[in-house]
Design an enzyme around this catalytic site. Structure first.
Site, PDB file in Angstrom:
ATOM      1  N   LYS A 241       0.824  -1.209   0.000  1.00 16.14           N
ATOM      2  CA  LYS A 241       0.000   0.000   0.000  1.00 16.14           C
ATOM      3  C   LYS A 241       0.861   1.263   0.000  1.00 16.14           C
ATOM      4  O   LYS A 241       0.369   2.344  -0.321  1.00 16.14           O
ATOM      5  CB  LYS A 241      -0.969   0.003   1.180  1.00 16.14           C
ATOM      6  N   ASP A 242       2.146   1.120   0.345  1.00 13.61           N
ATOM      7  CA  ASP A 242       3.049   2.266   0.346  1.00 13.61           C
ATOM      8  C   ASP A 242       3.867   2.372  -0.931  1.00 13.61           C
ATOM      9  O   ASP A 242       4.635   3.321  -1.093  1.00 13.61           O
ATOM     10  CB  ASP A 242       4.015   2.175   1.537  1.00 13.61           C
TER      11      ASP A 242
ATOM     12  N   ARG B 276      -7.727   8.516   2.638  1.00 11.70           N
ATOM     13  CA  ARG B 276      -8.761   7.499   2.423  1.00 11.70           C
ATOM     14  C   ARG B 276      -9.514   7.248   3.715  1.00 11.70           C
ATOM     15  O   ARG B 276     -10.763   7.284   3.753  1.00 11.70           O
ATOM     16  CB  ARG B 276      -8.120   6.190   1.930  1.00 11.70           C
ATOM     17  N   ARG B 277      -8.784   6.979   4.801  1.00 16.66           N
ATOM     18  CA  ARG B 277      -9.454   6.725   6.074  1.00 16.66           C
ATOM     19  C   ARG B 277     -10.221   7.951   6.549  1.00 16.66           C
ATOM     20  O   ARG B 277     -11.327   7.832   7.101  1.00 16.66           O
ATOM     21  CB  ARG B 277      -8.420   6.314   7.128  1.00 16.66           C
TER      22      ARG B 277
ATOM     23  N   ARG C  78       1.110  11.181  12.350  1.00 16.82           N
ATOM     24  CA  ARG C  78       2.263  10.704  11.603  1.00 16.82           C
ATOM     25  C   ARG C  78       3.186   9.915  12.521  1.00 16.82           C
ATOM     26  O   ARG C  78       3.031   9.898  13.726  1.00 16.82           O
ATOM     27  CB  ARG C  78       3.042  11.892  11.008  1.00 16.82           C
TER      28      ARG C  78
ATOM     29  N   ARG D  77       2.823   6.136  16.739  1.00 15.61           N
ATOM     30  CA  ARG D  77       1.387   6.431  16.714  1.00 15.61           C
ATOM     31  C   ARG D  77       0.691   5.875  17.959  1.00 15.61           C
ATOM     32  O   ARG D  77      -0.163   6.544  18.554  1.00 15.61           O
ATOM     33  CB  ARG D  77       0.761   5.848  15.441  1.00 15.61           C
TER      34      ARG D  77
ATOM     35  N   CYS E 252      -0.880  10.340  -2.990  1.00 20.17           N
ATOM     36  CA  CYS E 252      -1.099  10.691  -1.588  1.00 20.17           C
ATOM     37  C   CYS E 252      -2.292  11.612  -1.401  1.00 20.17           C
ATOM     38  O   CYS E 252      -2.820  11.735  -0.303  1.00 20.17           O
ATOM     39  CB  CYS E 252       0.150  11.360  -1.031  1.00 20.17           C
TER      40      CYS E 252
END
Length: 321
Positions: free
Chosen positions: A84-85, A132-133, A150, A156, A243
């Site tokens: 996903k990155d 997205r989230r 971040r 986190r 992004c």
């Protein structure tokens, strides 16, 4: 392996705990096949810039540029990425050689005080670095305060534990891989929060001219996962995924048939979400990518604009700086 001599390998990796877990996982798989494998730990620009959102500083590609430079320069032979990155289009001379079996692709809600999304009070602060989230959370709970979060996974969690947020949203795969599944309060089913393209899957990037290495990595590939994420990433590519694009794409392969769902939203969250879905028999990467392109066309037909000029056009990258 190449001939009778295993290929000695160096894996370029970020130095976060999750990135190191991923690199060591691949290291163990390759060592079991007789390869000598070392890790080259690196700090990327994405790891260094923690006070701004990814959309404002250049996107997720900031986490892999240094790793790719190590491949090009020959200091490392492979790089292990969370798919996903990994940007949709790789630099010339580099290829995605292998996709491993997927972990849980869902998003997870983590909170010290609340058991799930419905338990959060009005105005609760929810942290995420993902547009997205953010858009999907706003669709589920418009009253929430979505704030930028971040840092690597441990950072986190520490910020949550310090009380800066009422809850945070993370990928379930990372928590499970690090043995932190107990921190998950609730899992979002895809129907409620569709995952990002490639979420939960690991990909191995190499130089395109290393046919021997690509052959050596082939036994690690999990074809059902590769087909599924190829379709998901094709949606993102066709939509100009970057992004600054709140785009989700998630596939489920049942037998030979792949069902692919996608959701697109406006970054400001004001317009209704656009959803698209299609199914098709898929046996090759080309067929998977064709399904992804078809779903992207349905998103466009439903009003999604994306960042690209057309469903089959090249994506528009994030602006620098």
């Amino acid at each position: 392996m190449s001939g009778t001599h295993p290929i000695p390998l160096v894996i370029a990796t970020r130095e976060s705990r999750l990135a190191l877990w991923q690199a060591r996982h691949v290291q163990a798989l390759l060592q079991a096949r007789g390869h000598g494998v070392q890790l080259l730990g690196m700090t990327t620009r994405g790891d260094q810039i923690l006070d701004r959102s990814l959309a404002k500083v250049g996107g997720k590609g900031l986490f892999i540029k240094e790793l790719e430079a190590a491949l090009v320069q020959g200091r490392a032979q492979i790089a292990v990425h969370s798919l996903k990155d990994l940007p949709m289009d790789l630099p010339a001379g580099l290829s995605l050689a292998c996709v491993l079996e997927r972990e849980d692709p869902r998003d997870a809600l983590v909170s010290a005080r609340y058991a799930g999304l419905d338990a959060l009070p009005r105005g609760a602060r929810v942290g995420t670095s993902s547009l997205r989230r953010q858009v999907l959370l706003q669709a589920l709970r418009p009253d929430l305060r979505i704030e930028v979060l971040r840092g690597n996974l441990d950072t986190r969690l520490r910020k949550l534990d310090e009380g800066r947020y009422d809850a945070i949203v993370l990928a379930a795969a990372g928590l499970k891989r690090l043995g932190l599944e107990a921190r998950i309060c609730a899992l979002f089913e895809p129907a409620a929060m569709l995952p990002a393209a490639g979420q939960g899957a690991l990909g191995i990037e190499v130089r395109s001219d290393r046919a021997d290495l690509i052959a050596a990595l082939a036994p690690l590939a999990h074809q059902p996962t590769w087909l599924t994420v190829a379709a998901e990433r094709a949606v993102s590519r066709a939509m100009g995924g970057s992004c600054s694009t709140p785009l989700a794409a998630h596939g489920v392969l049942t037998g030979a048939v792949l069902r692919l769902d996608a959701v697109w939203g406006e970054p400001d969250g004001r317009a209704p979400l656009v959803r698209a879905q299609s199914s098709a028999p898929v046996a090759t990467l080309a067929q998977a990518e064709a399904l992804g392109s078809a779903v992207a066309r349905r998103l466009h037909a439903g009003g999604a604009r994306g960042n690209g000029p057309a469903p089959d056009g090249a994506p528009t990258p994030c602006p620098p700086g």
